[in-house]
Design a protein around this motif. Structure first.
Motif, PDB file in Angstrom:
ATOM      1  N   GLN A  53       4.753   7.095   2.007  1.00  0.00           N
ATOM      2  CA  GLN A  53       5.221   5.807   2.504  1.00  0.00           C
ATOM      3  C   GLN A  53       4.566   4.640   2.024  1.00  0.00           C
ATOM      4  O   GLN A  53       3.635   4.771   1.298  1.00  0.00           O
ATOM      5  N   VAL A  54       5.095   3.386   2.476  1.00  0.00           N
ATOM      6  CA  VAL A  54       4.665   2.268   1.831  1.00  0.00           C
ATOM      7  C   VAL A  54       4.386   1.292   3.079  1.00  0.00           C
ATOM      8  O   VAL A  54       5.217   1.373   4.221  1.00  0.00           O
ATOM      9  N   LYS A  83       0.459   6.407  11.873  1.00  0.00           N
ATOM     10  CA  LYS A  83       1.141   5.928  13.069  1.00  0.00           C
ATOM     11  C   LYS A  83       2.014   4.628  12.858  1.00  0.00           C
ATOM     12  O   LYS A  83       2.873   4.087  13.638  1.00  0.00           O
ATOM     13  N   LEU A  84       1.954   4.213  11.693  1.00  0.00           N
ATOM     14  CA  LEU A  84       2.714   2.970  11.310  1.00  0.00           C
ATOM     15  C   LEU A  84       4.072   3.470  11.030  1.00  0.00           C
ATOM     16  O   LEU A  84       4.363   4.307  10.338  1.00  0.00           O
ATOM     17  N   LYS A  85       5.134   2.545  11.123  1.00  0.00           N
ATOM     18  CA  LYS A  85       6.388   2.461  10.522  1.00  0.00           C
ATOM     19  C   LYS A  85       6.482   2.261   9.094  1.00  0.00           C
ATOM     20  O   LYS A  85       5.686   1.357   8.702  1.00  0.00           O
ATOM     21  N   ASP A  86       7.271   3.137   8.439  1.00  0.00           N
ATOM     22  CA  ASP A  86       7.215   2.594   6.885  1.00  0.00           C
ATOM     23  C   ASP A  86       7.880   1.336   6.710  1.00  0.00           C
ATOM     24  O   ASP A  86       8.756   0.868   7.466  1.00  0.00           O
ATOM     25  N   TRP A  87       7.371   0.356   5.727  1.00  0.00           N
ATOM     26  CA  TRP A  87       7.553  -1.048   5.539  1.00  0.00           C
ATOM     27  C   TRP A  87       9.167  -1.041   5.172  1.00  0.00           C
ATOM     28  O   TRP A  87       9.665  -2.121   5.398  1.00  0.00           O
ATOM     29  N   ILE A  88       9.649  -0.287   4.352  1.00  0.00           N
ATOM     30  CA  ILE A  88      11.136  -0.230   3.912  1.00  0.00           C
ATOM     31  C   ILE A  88      12.158   0.286   4.920  1.00  0.00           C
ATOM     32  O   ILE A  88      13.127  -0.343   5.133  1.00  0.00           O
ATOM     33  N   SER A  89      11.833   1.621   5.460  1.00  0.00           N
ATOM     34  CA  SER A  89      12.840   2.314   6.115  1.00  0.00           C
ATOM     35  C   SER A  89      12.807   1.919   7.643  1.00  0.00           C
ATOM     36  O   SER A  89      13.515   2.018   8.399  1.00  0.00           O
ATOM     37  N   LYS A  90      11.330   1.175   8.037  1.00  0.00           N
ATOM     38  CA  LYS A  90      11.292   0.542   9.442  1.00  0.00           C
ATOM     39  C   LYS A  90      11.080   1.888  10.440  1.00  0.00           C
ATOM     40  O   LYS A  90      11.274   1.618  11.564  1.00  0.00           O
ATOM     41  N   SER A  91      10.825   3.150   9.983  1.00  0.00           N
ATOM     42  CA  SER A  91      10.714   4.376  10.677  1.00  0.00           C
ATOM     43  C   SER A  91       9.518   5.060  10.154  1.00  0.00           C
ATOM     44  O   SER A  91       9.064   4.880   9.183  1.00  0.00           O
ATOM     45  N   ARG A  92       8.920   5.799  11.299  1.00  0.00           N
ATOM     46  CA  ARG A  92       7.904   6.551  10.960  1.00  0.00           C
ATOM     47  C   ARG A  92       8.047   7.692  10.075  1.00  0.00           C
ATOM     48  O   ARG A  92       9.283   8.331  10.339  1.00  0.00           O
ATOM     49  N   VAL A 126       0.793  -1.171   0.179  1.00  0.00           N
ATOM     50  CA  VAL A 126      -0.026   0.095  -0.006  1.00  0.00           C
ATOM     51  C   VAL A 126       0.917   1.167   0.200  1.00  0.00           C
ATOM     52  O   VAL A 126       1.598   1.336   0.837  1.00  0.00           O
ATOM     53  N   PHE A 127       0.705   2.032  -1.034  1.00  0.00           N
ATOM     54  CA  PHE A 127       1.308   3.370  -1.030  1.00  0.00           C
ATOM     55  C   PHE A 127       0.209   4.755  -0.674  1.00  0.00           C
ATOM     56  O   PHE A 127      -0.884   4.591  -1.254  1.00  0.00           O
ATOM     57  N   HIS A 130       8.968   7.354  -3.306  1.00  0.00           N
ATOM     58  CA  HIS A 130       9.183   6.808  -1.897  1.00  0.00           C
ATOM     59  C   HIS A 130      10.489   7.032  -1.438  1.00  0.00           C
ATOM     60  O   HIS A 130      11.036   7.540  -0.546  1.00  0.00           O
ATOM     61  N   ARG A 131      11.621   6.552  -2.764  1.00  0.00           N
ATOM     62  CA  ARG A 131      12.791   6.349  -2.324  1.00  0.00           C
ATOM     63  C   ARG A 131      13.515   8.133  -2.219  1.00  0.00           C
ATOM     64  O   ARG A 131      14.481   8.391  -1.442  1.00  0.00           O
TER      65      ARG A 131
END
Length: 230
Positions: free
Chosen positions: A112-113, A98-107, A90-91, A152-153
């Motif tokens: 974001q994805v 409040k979710l952490k980004d799936w790639i960067s593992k940070s909010r 999901v983009f 995203h990148r």
């Protein structure tokens, strides 16, 4: 001492989650648009604001316009593009997750994805899926995926100014994809996929506008995603 779940219950829950994840994966595809009706004062304000300024697109209830738009896209993990390893994610572009980004593992704020299961589980509101009337071509799918990944990148920020401008029809936004608000991001994605006319000014598209795109299925064919089992 804290309570511990019996191993059998833990296994049963893990099995249930795996089943729900598979169900979600089986029912989503690249190009799906997630039309969101959020809870809370910010989503409610967006819903009413865009509804009031779109008098010819009110539909059944001008105070029940969508408040947010996200979409589903493939994410390529290697340089080989669509032929390599990929995930269906999901983009979105938002400041409220409040979710952490799936790639960067940070909010993060802006683009974001997220894993579809986690995103649906944490989203507080109703989510409906609008599917493309005509699927993207192979080239369109890859072009749209690469666009979403690029946004995203480069960590595109949320475009608050143009989000307000799109909602206020007396101001015309100049199309600019440097920063992106939710429905603008989705419109660019669909254009890159070759299913939305380039005559559309992506920076002028509200969540309600996206939900009325002719390239998407009509309101009567929306598929509700129920979260009771999540």
């Amino acid at each position: 001492m804290g309570q511990h779940n019996p191993p059998d219950l833990v296994k049963a829950r893990a099995k249930q989650i795996a089943s729900v994840k598979q169900t979600i994966a089986n029912n989503l595809q690249h190009g799906d648009v997630l039309v969101c009706y959020g809870k809370g004062w910010v989503p409610r304000f967006i819903s009413i604001w865009t509804g009031l300024w779109n008098p010819f697109k009110w539909g059944r209830n001008r105070f029940s316009s969508p408040s947010h738009i996200a979409f589903v896209s493939e994410y390529y993990h290697t340089g080989s593009g669509a032929s390599g390893e990929k995930s269906l994610l999901v983009f979105e572009s938002t400041t409220l997750s409040k979710l952490k980004d799936w790639i960067s593992k940070s909010r993060r704020s802006g683009v974001q994805v997220h894993d579809p299961y986690e995103w649906l589980r944490h989203y507080t509101g109703r989510v409906e899926v609008m599917r493309l009337r005509t699927p993207m071509t192979t080239a369109g799918k890859e072009s749209s995926a690469l666009y979403a990944m690029s946004a995203h990148r480069r960590q595109a920020e949320y475009d608050t100014n143009q989000a307000f401008g799109a909602g206020l029809r007396t101001i015309l936004n100049t199309e600019d994809g440097t920063a992106l608000f939710c429905s603008e991001f989705c419109a660019f994605f669909l254009q890159k996929g070759g299913v939305l006319t380039t005559a559309k000014n992506c920076s002028e598209q509200t969540p309600l506008d996206v939900a009325r795109f002719k390239c998407l299925a009509t309101e009567e064919t929306l598929v509700s995603l129920h979260k009771a089992s999540l």
